[in-house]
Design a protein around this motif. Structure first.
Motif, PDB file in Angstrom:
ATOM      1  N   SER A  90       0.785  -1.104  -0.071  1.00 43.21           N
ATOM      2  CA  SER A  90      -0.019  -0.047  -0.112  1.00 43.21           C
ATOM      3  C   SER A  90       0.990   1.318   0.084  1.00 43.21           C
ATOM      4  O   SER A  90       0.599   2.437  -0.663  1.00 43.21           O
ATOM      5  CB  SER A  90      -0.868   0.089   1.245  1.00 43.21           C
ATOM      6  OG  SER A  90      -1.952   1.060   0.929  1.00 43.21           O
ATOM      7  N   ASP A 144      -3.208   7.838   3.873  1.00 43.01           N
ATOM      8  CA  ASP A 144      -3.965   7.187   2.720  1.00 43.01           C
ATOM      9  C   ASP A 144      -3.655   5.715   2.549  1.00 43.01           C
ATOM     10  O   ASP A 144      -4.511   4.734   2.241  1.00 43.01           O
ATOM     11  CB  ASP A 144      -3.530   7.663   1.635  1.00 43.01           C
ATOM     12  CG  ASP A 144      -3.975   9.403   1.464  1.00 43.01           C
ATOM     13  OD1 ASP A 144      -4.875   9.489   2.257  1.00 43.01           O
ATOM     14  OD2 ASP A 144      -3.783  10.081   0.643  1.00 43.01           O
ATOM     15  N   ALA A 148      -6.017   2.490   3.144  1.00 48.12           N
ATOM     16  CA  ALA A 148      -6.448   1.296   1.974  1.00 48.12           C
ATOM     17  C   ALA A 148      -6.019   0.174   2.611  1.00 48.12           C
ATOM     18  O   ALA A 148      -6.903  -0.770   2.088  1.00 48.12           O
ATOM     19  CB  ALA A 148      -5.306   1.561   0.923  1.00 48.12           C
ATOM     20  N   ALA A 151      -9.323  -0.603   4.290  1.00 50.94           N
ATOM     21  CA  ALA A 151     -10.470  -0.851   3.191  1.00 50.94           C
ATOM     22  C   ALA A 151      -9.998  -2.436   2.587  1.00 50.94           C
ATOM     23  O   ALA A 151     -10.994  -2.620   1.733  1.00 50.94           O
ATOM     24  CB  ALA A 151     -10.285   0.483   2.209  1.00 50.94           C
ATOM     25  N   GLU A 153      -7.811  -2.905   0.349  1.00 50.60           N
ATOM     26  CA  GLU A 153      -7.319  -2.972  -1.104  1.00 50.60           C
ATOM     27  C   GLU A 153      -6.149  -3.469  -1.060  1.00 50.60           C
ATOM     28  O   GLU A 153      -5.721  -3.803  -2.450  1.00 50.60           O
ATOM     29  CB  GLU A 153      -7.211  -1.491  -1.378  1.00 50.60           C
ATOM     30  CG  GLU A 153      -8.549  -0.616  -1.207  1.00 50.60           C
ATOM     31  CD  GLU A 153      -8.356   0.671  -1.363  1.00 50.60           C
ATOM     32  OE1 GLU A 153      -7.578   1.331  -1.996  1.00 50.60           O
ATOM     33  OE2 GLU A 153      -9.525   1.553  -0.952  1.00 50.60           O
ATOM     34  N   HIS A 154      -5.314  -3.884  -0.053  1.00 49.07           N
ATOM     35  CA  HIS A 154      -4.003  -4.511  -0.108  1.00 49.07           C
ATOM     36  C   HIS A 154      -4.024  -5.632   0.787  1.00 49.07           C
ATOM     37  O   HIS A 154      -3.195  -5.555   1.858  1.00 49.07           O
ATOM     38  CB  HIS A 154      -2.937  -3.283   0.215  1.00 49.07           C
ATOM     39  CG  HIS A 154      -2.708  -2.377  -1.037  1.00 49.07           C
ATOM     40  ND1 HIS A 154      -2.098  -2.535  -2.300  1.00 49.07           N
ATOM     41  CD2 HIS A 154      -3.321  -1.407  -0.968  1.00 49.07           C
ATOM     42  CE1 HIS A 154      -2.242  -1.328  -2.938  1.00 49.07           C
ATOM     43  NE2 HIS A 154      -2.992  -0.647  -2.232  1.00 49.07           N
TER      44      HIS A 154
END
Length: 157
Positions: A90, A144, A148, A151, A153-154
């Motif tokens: 990330s 950020d 992520a 969330a 995302e990674h």
């Protein structure tokens, strides 16, 4: 004094001054230079490692207090041929790394924090970063990147 501990899963025997900071053992004797010796006062967070699963400043931790401890450094967060740790991936995706001095400590601090707080908010992450100083990014990309990960995302895989 002789101290036996595990560093990144490998047995380590240290025979020396028990007041030697862990950061010096890691960098000078084990050649694990991802852990940065910057302020040597526990102020900047660049030397953060995990000791028995807790994030600690290795500049303030004498080796003499680590008998039987399990130490994890940034080098063990991802194997050279395996996937990056989600935070490392990330940080890369968010272009959050500039000079690289704070990056290992940030990953070690935030990985510990996010392990215990998987639904952290942006404000929570900012509070968790209080012990880590970055002089290059202004922190927003780092936050950020951590958001992520929250969330999903990674993720590993």
């Amino acid at each position: 004094m002789t101290v036996t501990l595990r560093i990144n899963g490998s047995a380590c025997r240290f025979n020396g001054d028990p007041m030697t900071p862990l950061v010096d053992l890691l960098r000078n004797e084990r050649f694990l230079t991802g852990t940065k010796a910057v302020c040597r006062e526990g102020f900047c967070g660049a030397c953060t490692v995990h000791v028995d699963g807790e994030a600690v400043m290795s500049c303030l931790r004498p080796v003499g207090l680590l008998e039987g401890a399990k130490v994890t450094t940034i080098e063990a967060m991802s194997s050279g041929d395996g996937p990056l740790h989600p935070l490392q991936a990330s940080f890369e995706a968010a272009d959050a790394v500039q000079c690289g001095m704070c990056f290992p400590g940030m990953v070690m601090s935030l990985s510990h924090f996010l392990r215990d707080n998987p639904d952290a908010s942006r404000i929570d992450i900012k509070a968790a970063m209080v012990g880590n100083i970055c002089r290059c990014t202004g922190y927003e990309r780092i936050i950020d990147a951590a958001m992520a990960v929250v969330a999903g995302e990674h993720a590993h895989g």
